[in-house]
Structures are given as C-alpha cells and as structure tokens.
Write an enzyme that holds these catalytic residues in place. Structure first.
Site, PDB file in Angstrom:
ATOM      1  N   HIS A  80       0.847  -1.203   0.000  1.00  0.00           N
ATOM      2  CA  HIS A  80       0.000   0.000   0.000  1.00  0.00           C
ATOM      3  C   HIS A  80       0.875   1.243   0.000  1.00  0.00           C
ATOM      4  O   HIS A  80       1.645   1.475   0.925  1.00  0.00           O
ATOM      5  CB  HIS A  80      -0.918   0.014   1.229  1.00  0.00           C
ATOM      6  CG  HIS A  80      -2.077  -0.922   1.090  1.00  0.00           C
ATOM      7  ND1 HIS A  80      -3.285  -0.711   1.705  1.00  0.00           N
ATOM      8  CD2 HIS A  80      -2.221  -2.065   0.384  1.00  0.00           C
ATOM      9  CE1 HIS A  80      -4.127  -1.685   1.386  1.00  0.00           C
ATOM     10  NE2 HIS A  80      -3.499  -2.521   0.592  1.00  0.00           N
ATOM     11  N   TYR A 208      -9.499   5.325   6.956  1.00  0.00           N
ATOM     12  CA  TYR A 208      -9.717   5.703   8.358  1.00  0.00           C
ATOM     13  C   TYR A 208     -10.816   6.761   8.368  1.00  0.00           C
ATOM     14  O   TYR A 208     -10.670   7.790   7.714  1.00  0.00           O
ATOM     15  CB  TYR A 208      -8.438   6.274   8.971  1.00  0.00           C
ATOM     16  CG  TYR A 208      -7.371   5.219   9.240  1.00  0.00           C
ATOM     17  CD1 TYR A 208      -7.271   4.628  10.492  1.00  0.00           C
ATOM     18  CD2 TYR A 208      -6.480   4.820   8.248  1.00  0.00           C
ATOM     19  CE1 TYR A 208      -6.304   3.665  10.761  1.00  0.00           C
ATOM     20  CE2 TYR A 208      -5.510   3.857   8.502  1.00  0.00           C
ATOM     21  CZ  TYR A 208      -5.431   3.285   9.761  1.00  0.00           C
ATOM     22  OH  TYR A 208      -4.481   2.335  10.026  1.00  0.00           O
ATOM     23  N   PRO A 300      -4.975   0.463  18.557  1.00  0.00           N
ATOM     24  CA  PRO A 300      -4.645  -0.035  17.209  1.00  0.00           C
ATOM     25  C   PRO A 300      -4.740   1.014  16.097  1.00  0.00           C
ATOM     26  O   PRO A 300      -4.368   0.727  14.963  1.00  0.00           O
ATOM     27  CB  PRO A 300      -5.652  -1.165  16.984  1.00  0.00           C
ATOM     28  CG  PRO A 300      -6.758  -0.915  17.948  1.00  0.00           C
ATOM     29  CD  PRO A 300      -6.181  -0.182  19.107  1.00  0.00           C
ATOM     30  N   LYS A 304       0.445   0.065  15.060  1.00  0.00           N
ATOM     31  CA  LYS A 304       1.833   0.038  15.526  1.00  0.00           C
ATOM     32  C   LYS A 304       2.206  -1.157  16.421  1.00  0.00           C
ATOM     33  O   LYS A 304       3.395  -1.436  16.613  1.00  0.00           O
ATOM     34  CB  LYS A 304       2.147   1.329  16.309  1.00  0.00           C
ATOM     35  CG  LYS A 304       2.220   2.560  15.435  1.00  0.00           C
ATOM     36  CD  LYS A 304       3.530   2.624  14.673  1.00  0.00           C
ATOM     37  CE  LYS A 304       3.507   3.553  13.504  1.00  0.00           C
ATOM     38  NZ  LYS A 304       3.306   2.934  12.201  1.00  0.00           N
ATOM     39  N   TYR A 391       3.347   6.852  10.070  1.00  0.00           N
ATOM     40  CA  TYR A 391       2.536   5.690   9.679  1.00  0.00           C
ATOM     41  C   TYR A 391       3.407   4.593   9.058  1.00  0.00           C
ATOM     42  O   TYR A 391       3.234   3.411   9.343  1.00  0.00           O
ATOM     43  CB  TYR A 391       1.414   6.109   8.710  1.00  0.00           C
ATOM     44  CG  TYR A 391       0.371   5.032   8.555  1.00  0.00           C
ATOM     45  CD1 TYR A 391      -0.682   4.915   9.469  1.00  0.00           C
ATOM     46  CD2 TYR A 391       0.452   4.099   7.525  1.00  0.00           C
ATOM     47  CE1 TYR A 391      -1.624   3.913   9.357  1.00  0.00           C
ATOM     48  CE2 TYR A 391      -0.489   3.087   7.405  1.00  0.00           C
ATOM     49  CZ  TYR A 391      -1.523   2.998   8.320  1.00  0.00           C
ATOM     50  OH  TYR A 391      -2.450   1.979   8.209  1.00  0.00           O
TER      51      TYR A 391
HETATM   52  P1  RFL Z   1       1.056 -11.309  21.848  1.00  0.00           P
HETATM   53  O1  RFL Z   1       0.725 -11.415  20.421  1.00  0.00           O
HETATM   54  O2  RFL Z   1      -0.014 -10.988  22.820  1.00  0.00           O
HETATM   55  O3  RFL Z   1       1.753 -12.682  22.254  1.00  0.00           O
HETATM   56  C1  RFL Z   1       2.017 -13.033  23.599  1.00  0.00           C
HETATM   57  C2  RFL Z   1       2.034 -14.538  23.702  1.00  0.00           C
HETATM   58  O4  RFL Z   1       2.358 -14.914  25.036  1.00  0.00           O
HETATM   59  C3  RFL Z   1       1.472 -15.941  25.463  1.00  0.00           C
HETATM   60  N1  RFL Z   1       1.395 -15.901  26.936  1.00  0.00           N
HETATM   61  C4  RFL Z   1       2.066 -16.747  27.734  1.00  0.00           C
HETATM   62  N2  RFL Z   1       2.886 -17.759  27.450  1.00  0.00           N
HETATM   63  C5  RFL Z   1       3.419 -18.446  28.512  1.00  0.00           C
HETATM   64  N3  RFL Z   1       3.132 -18.143  29.797  1.00  0.00           N
HETATM   65  C6  RFL Z   1       2.311 -17.138  30.120  1.00  0.00           C
HETATM   66  N4  RFL Z   1       2.038 -16.859  31.399  1.00  0.00           N
HETATM   67  C7  RFL Z   1       1.734 -16.378  29.064  1.00  0.00           C
HETATM   68  N5  RFL Z   1       0.889 -15.344  29.019  1.00  0.00           N
HETATM   69  C8  RFL Z   1       0.687 -15.055  27.721  1.00  0.00           C
HETATM   70  C9  RFL Z   1       0.172 -15.623  24.758  1.00  0.00           C
HETATM   71  O5  RFL Z   1      -0.663 -16.784  24.661  1.00  0.00           O
HETATM   72  C10 RFL Z   1       0.688 -15.152  23.399  1.00  0.00           C
HETATM   73  O6  RFL Z   1       0.838 -16.216  22.487  1.00  0.00           O
HETATM   74  O7  RFL Z   1       2.220 -10.228  22.110  1.00  0.00           O
HETATM   75  P2  RFL Z   1       3.447  -9.810  21.171  1.00  0.00           P
HETATM   76  O8  RFL Z   1       4.188 -11.007  20.676  1.00  0.00           O
HETATM   77  O9  RFL Z   1       4.166  -8.778  21.934  1.00  0.00           O
HETATM   78  O10 RFL Z   1       2.791  -9.155  19.873  1.00  0.00           O
HETATM   79  C11 RFL Z   1       2.045  -7.976  19.970  1.00  0.00           C
HETATM   80  C12 RFL Z   1       0.969  -7.927  18.887  1.00  0.00           C
HETATM   81  O11 RFL Z   1       0.244  -9.139  18.907  1.00  0.00           O
HETATM   82  C13 RFL Z   1       0.014  -6.749  19.084  1.00  0.00           C
HETATM   83  O12 RFL Z   1       0.738  -5.588  19.458  1.00  0.00           O
HETATM   84  C14 RFL Z   1      -0.776  -6.429  17.788  1.00  0.00           C
HETATM   85  O13 RFL Z   1      -1.673  -7.468  17.495  1.00  0.00           O
HETATM   86  C15 RFL Z   1      -1.552  -5.121  17.950  1.00  0.00           C
HETATM   87  N6  RFL Z   1      -2.390  -4.802  16.796  1.00  0.00           N
HETATM   88  C16 RFL Z   1      -1.848  -4.278  15.629  1.00  0.00           C
HETATM   89  N7  RFL Z   1      -0.518  -4.109  15.510  1.00  0.00           N
HETATM   90  C17 RFL Z   1       0.020  -3.649  14.342  1.00  0.00           C
HETATM   91  O14 RFL Z   1       1.258  -3.480  14.266  1.00  0.00           O
HETATM   92  N8  RFL Z   1      -0.753  -3.373  13.228  1.00  0.00           N
HETATM   93  C18 RFL Z   1      -2.096  -3.528  13.279  1.00  0.00           C
HETATM   94  O15 RFL Z   1      -2.741  -3.320  12.244  1.00  0.00           O
HETATM   95  C19 RFL Z   1      -2.701  -3.962  14.507  1.00  0.00           C
HETATM   96  N9  RFL Z   1      -4.018  -4.144  14.589  1.00  0.00           N
HETATM   97  C20 RFL Z   1      -3.760  -5.006  16.865  1.00  0.00           C
HETATM   98  C21 RFL Z   1      -4.562  -4.649  15.735  1.00  0.00           C
HETATM   99  C22 RFL Z   1      -4.350  -5.554  17.999  1.00  0.00           C
HETATM  100  C23 RFL Z   1      -5.719  -5.724  18.042  1.00  0.00           C
HETATM  101  N10 RFL Z   1      -6.262  -6.294  19.224  1.00  0.00           N
HETATM  102  C24 RFL Z   1      -7.064  -7.450  19.199  1.00  0.00           C
HETATM  103  C25 RFL Z   1      -5.758  -5.891  20.520  1.00  0.00           C
HETATM  104  C26 RFL Z   1      -5.913  -4.816  15.764  1.00  0.00           C
HETATM  105  C27 RFL Z   1      -6.507  -5.320  16.920  1.00  0.00           C
HETATM  106  C28 RFL Z   1      -8.018  -5.418  16.928  1.00  0.00           C
HETATM  107  C1  PHB Z   2      -6.357  -4.390  10.566  1.00  0.00           C
HETATM  108  O1  PHB Z   2      -6.396  -4.639   9.356  1.00  0.00           O
HETATM  109  O2  PHB Z   2      -6.690  -5.218  11.426  1.00  0.00           O
HETATM  110  C2  PHB Z   2      -5.916  -3.047  11.009  1.00  0.00           C
HETATM  111  C3  PHB Z   2      -5.414  -2.155  10.081  1.00  0.00           C
HETATM  112  C4  PHB Z   2      -5.008  -0.895  10.485  1.00  0.00           C
HETATM  113  C5  PHB Z   2      -5.120  -0.541  11.818  1.00  0.00           C
HETATM  114  C6  PHB Z   2      -5.613  -1.438  12.759  1.00  0.00           C
HETATM  115  C7  PHB Z   2      -6.022  -2.691  12.344  1.00  0.00           C
HETATM  116  O3  PHB Z   2      -4.740   0.712  12.207  1.00  0.00           O
END
Ligand code: RFL
Ligand code: PHB
Length: 396
Positions: A80, A208, A300, A304, A391
């Site tokens: 993108h 957005y 989110p 980031k 971004y």
């Molecule tokens: P995670 O992915 O939460 O992984 C942590 C892992 O640790 C395990 N765990 C344990 N394991 C052993 N013992 C324990 N006591 C434990 N407790 C927990 C868990 O089961 C899990 O497998 O953290 P990590 O690796 O730091 O990664 C972070 C990302 O997952 C998170 O920041 C992103 O998903 C956030 N996020 C987005 N980030 C982006 O860069 N771009 C995006 O577009 C974006 N969109 C989003 C998002 C997060 C969202 N939600 C659901 C919060 C959109 C959404 C809706």
């Molecule tokens: C997504 O596709 O899940 C997504 C994209 C951009 C964002 C957050 C989530 O800022």
C-alpha cells in the site's frame, strides 16, 4: 499426589510467549547461532487463530526478509502506497510513498505467525505449547529459570536470560517488583468492534473514518477478504451486533463513494477490543528482558503494536548477540534504545486515536477541534508528511 519432575533443561535464552515478539526473537537468535526455547501457554492452533494486526511497516518486512521468511509475504501481501482519511462527505489520500519514499504491506498477523512457526519447526528449534503455570525466577541472579507444568510433570529451564514476550496479561512483567518499575497508562472510554468477512474490500487502500457517530476503519486481508472496525461503547456485547446491524452502522459512517462500494456478507469473525496506551519502564530487570505487548500497548489506530514488537526484538537480538560475542554494554542500552522508539509510536497512536474517535466527554468544542485538524491535514503537505512518516514507521 506428587508431581513428576522433568529433567532440567538448559538453554541460552528462554523466551516466554510465542506471539510475534517471541517467534521473531527466536528466529533472530537462531540465525545467530544462539540457542533459545519458547514456552507458550496456549496451543499452536489457538495462537494461529487469533485475528489481530494487518499492517506491516517496511522495517518489519525487512526483518522478515533477513530471516528468510518473507516468501509468502511477497507473494500474497498487498503493498500500500497510501492510506485514505474519510470525513463526512469528503476523503483525503495520504500519499505515503510520495511523501516518504516508503510504503506498508497488508499481511495478517496470523500469516506472519504461521510463517515464523514453520521456519522455527524447519530449523528444529524447540517450542513448548500448552505449558501450564508458567513462572519465572532468579532473574536477579546469573542463573534465571523458567518453570512450568505439562502433562502432569513439572519442568525447569535453566538459562542465561529470560525474554518476556508474553503479551500484556503475561507473567513476566508481573514478576518484576512494582517498586522497580514505572508504568504509564491511558485507558480510552470506547472500544473497536471488528468484523472479518469474505467480501471484496470497499477500497484498494485502508480508509480511516472520522464521523460524528464515531470512528470506523475499512481494512482488508486479501482482495477477497475484508476487515472492518467501528468504534463502540465498552458496555456493548458482540451478541448485540448481528451482522445486519454492523453493516448498517458502518455504512452510516462512510462517505458517499464508500457507501456505494461497500460489499456486505456474513461475518466469519466478530469481536470487541478495548483501547489502551501503556508503557512499563525500564524494559530490563536483571536478566529478564521484556519485549512487545509485555512492556507496552498502543491503541490499534496507528497500526503500531506488531511493528513495535518487531523493533523491540530487533534491538534485543542485537544486544544479546553482542553479549555472546563478549560485549555486554549493549544489553544495558536495550531498554533506553527501545523506549525511545516506543514513546514516539505511543504518541502517534494516541494522536490518531484522539483525532478520529468520538470522545464522549469532549462535547462540540472537541469535535470542532478535530474537524479543524483534519482540514489542516488536508491542506498542508507538511502535516501529511508528519503523518506519513509515522505511519510507515520511524527508522530503527
Ligand atoms: P502477543 O501477540 O499478545 O503474544 C504473547 C504470547 O504470550 C502468550 N502468553 C504466555 N505464554 C506463557 N506463559 C504465560 N504466562 C503467558 N501469558 C501469555 C500468549 O498466549 C501469546 O501467544 O504479544 P506480542 O508477541 O508482543 O505481539 C504484539 C501484537 O500481537 C500486538 O501488538 C498487535 O496485534 C496489535 N495490533 C496491531 N498491531 C500492528 O502493528 N498493526 C495492526 O494493524 C494492529 N491491529 C492489533 C490490531 C491488535 C488488536 N487487538 C485485538 C488488541 C488490531 C486489533 C483489533
Ligand atoms: C487491521 O487490518 O486489522 C488493522 C489495520 C489498520 C489498523 C488497525 C487494524 O490501524
């Protein structure tokens, strides 16, 4: 009943958590010849099914390339060069490529996770899934340990370092004495209701949306799979949002063009996520090093979270590799290096959140300020450049 004791295992780095932070760190260390075991409390399938992030910064893509796990990303990821801002009747494109020379790639976190898991398994590295009662100990000494239970036996991993990659609710950060850590937090008074559907995305670029009814985001996973979000109240429950109600509310918030282009269909996933900003400082306590969501959370809106996990483990792997080559100072600098980038991403995510969401307590004055800022963004190349730079991701 007594618990059987598994044979103590030794590794150089014990990684807690197999999310993006833990898996990426595992591969970065593996490539440098450093031995690491990952201990994960959930099953492999559970980790793979969590629908989360979708937007990768170029720095994240470059890390995956260096690790040799970007083949599918290049085949299936969507490059993108811009994002769109929509507000009432109008829309403004932010030309990421033209303003910064960089772009982002839309490729689901689930796919990144799968690629990293496959590479880890192909490399013969150990991941323990479904580990119960995971705990970390002795990280203020030279011989830290990770303990857990599995299949009725107690296990003990002895290591040089523990990498706390276990997310916001994990055990690692909570094991650090509160008096040794400073935390900063903002909880936002709304959430995101997200829907995944096998429908053609409404636009080729992410949209957005600022709307007086609340924020919306049109995203995607592929040319045939869409991901949409709408701002909702935290009191709301998913069951109160049948598909039809979701599509109607989304449509209301879109500009005329997007209203016309929106294709609806059955949802294949629907969930509500709260929004939070959070930072814990420092990210190192003795031989326990935190990375990713274990140390910080962003709302989110700026996409980031996953990208910060990737930059953290980039710094952390460099520090650990330097340590094993005889230079231990880099480990002392890990926390401040990582935090410098984290705070800038925190600021940007907070800014985008405050610009685009309906703020329940802010009233008409707050709305007017948001509209003025959007109008300024639309008219100023400098403002667009500032947004685009953040971004696509600030340099490591
Ligand atoms: P995670 O992915 O939460 O992984 C942590 C892992 O640790 C395990 N765990 C344990 N394991 C052993 N013992 C324990 N006591 C434990 N407790 C927990 C868990 O089961 C899990 O497998 O953290 P990590 O690796 O730091 O990664 C972070 C990302 O997952 C998170 O920041 C992103 O998903 C956030 N996020 C987005 N980030 C982006 O860069 N771009 C995006 O577009 C974006 N969109 C989003 C998002 C997060 C969202 N939600 C659901 C919060 C959109 C959404 C809706
Ligand atoms: C997504 O596709 O899940 C997504 C994209 C951009 C964002 C957050 C989530 O800022």
């Amino acid at each position: 009943m007594s618990t059987a004791l598994g044979k103590p295992v030794r590794t150089q780095v014990a990684i807690v958590g197999s999310g993006p932070a833990g898996l990426l760190l595992g591969q970065l260390l593996h490539k440098a010849g450093i031995d690491a075991i990952i201990v994960e409390q959930r099953s492999r399938e559970y980790v793979l099914e969590r629908i989360r992030a979708g937007v990768l910064e170029q720095g994240t893509v470059e890390t995956l390339e260096r690790l040799g796990v970007a083949k599918r990303l290049h085949a299936e990821g969507l490059v993108h060069d811009g994002v769109q801002l929509s507000f009432g009747e109008g829309r403004q494109r932010i030309d990421l490529k033209g303003l910064t020379g960089r772009n982002v790639v839309v490729y689901g976190q689930t796919e990144v996770t799968r690629d990293l898991m496959d590479a880890r398994e192909a490399g013969g590295a150990t991941t323990v899934y479904e580990a119960e009662d995971v705990s970390v100990a002795d990280f203020d000494s030279n011989q830290p340990r990770v303990r857990y239970h599995k299949d009725g036996a107690a296990h003990d991993i002895q290591c040089d370092f523990i990498a706390g990659c276990d997310g916001f609710h994990g055990v690692c950060r909570q094991s650090i004495p509160a008096s040794s850590m400073q935390t900063y937090e903002r909880v936002y008074p709304f959430g995101w209701l997200g829907v995944l559907s096998d429908t053609k995305p409404v636009s080729e670029e992410l949209i957005y949306v600022w709307h007086e009814r609340g924020f919306a985001l049109c995203s995607m996973r592929s040319p045939t799979r869409s991901r949409y979000y709408i701002q909702c109240s935290l009191a709301e429950r998913v069951e109160e949002w049948p598909d039809q109600r979701f599509w109607e509310e989304l449509r209301r918030r879109l500009d005329p063009q997007a209203k016309r282009d929106l294709v609806t269909g059955p949802s294949i996933e629907k969930s509500i996520a709260p929004l939070r900003s959070f930072v814990a400082e420092p990210m190192r306590f003795g031989r326990l090093l935190l990375a990713g969501d274990a140390a910080h959370i962003v709302p989110p809106t700026g996409a980031k979270g996953l990208n910060l996990a990737a930059s953290d483990v980039h710094y952390l792997s460099e520090a650990l590799i330097a340590y094993y080559r005889g230079a231990s100072e880099e480990l002392n600098a890990y926390s401040s290096r990582a935090l410098s980038r984290i705070w800038k991403a925190e600021r940007f995510s907070w800014w985008m959140t405050m610009l685009l969401h309906r703020l329940p307590d802010d009233g008409p004055f707050g709305q007017k300020i948001q509209q003025a800022e959007i109008a300024y963004l639309c008219g100023s190349r400098a403002a667009q450049t500032a947004m685009a730079e953040n971004y696509v991701g600030l340099p490591y």
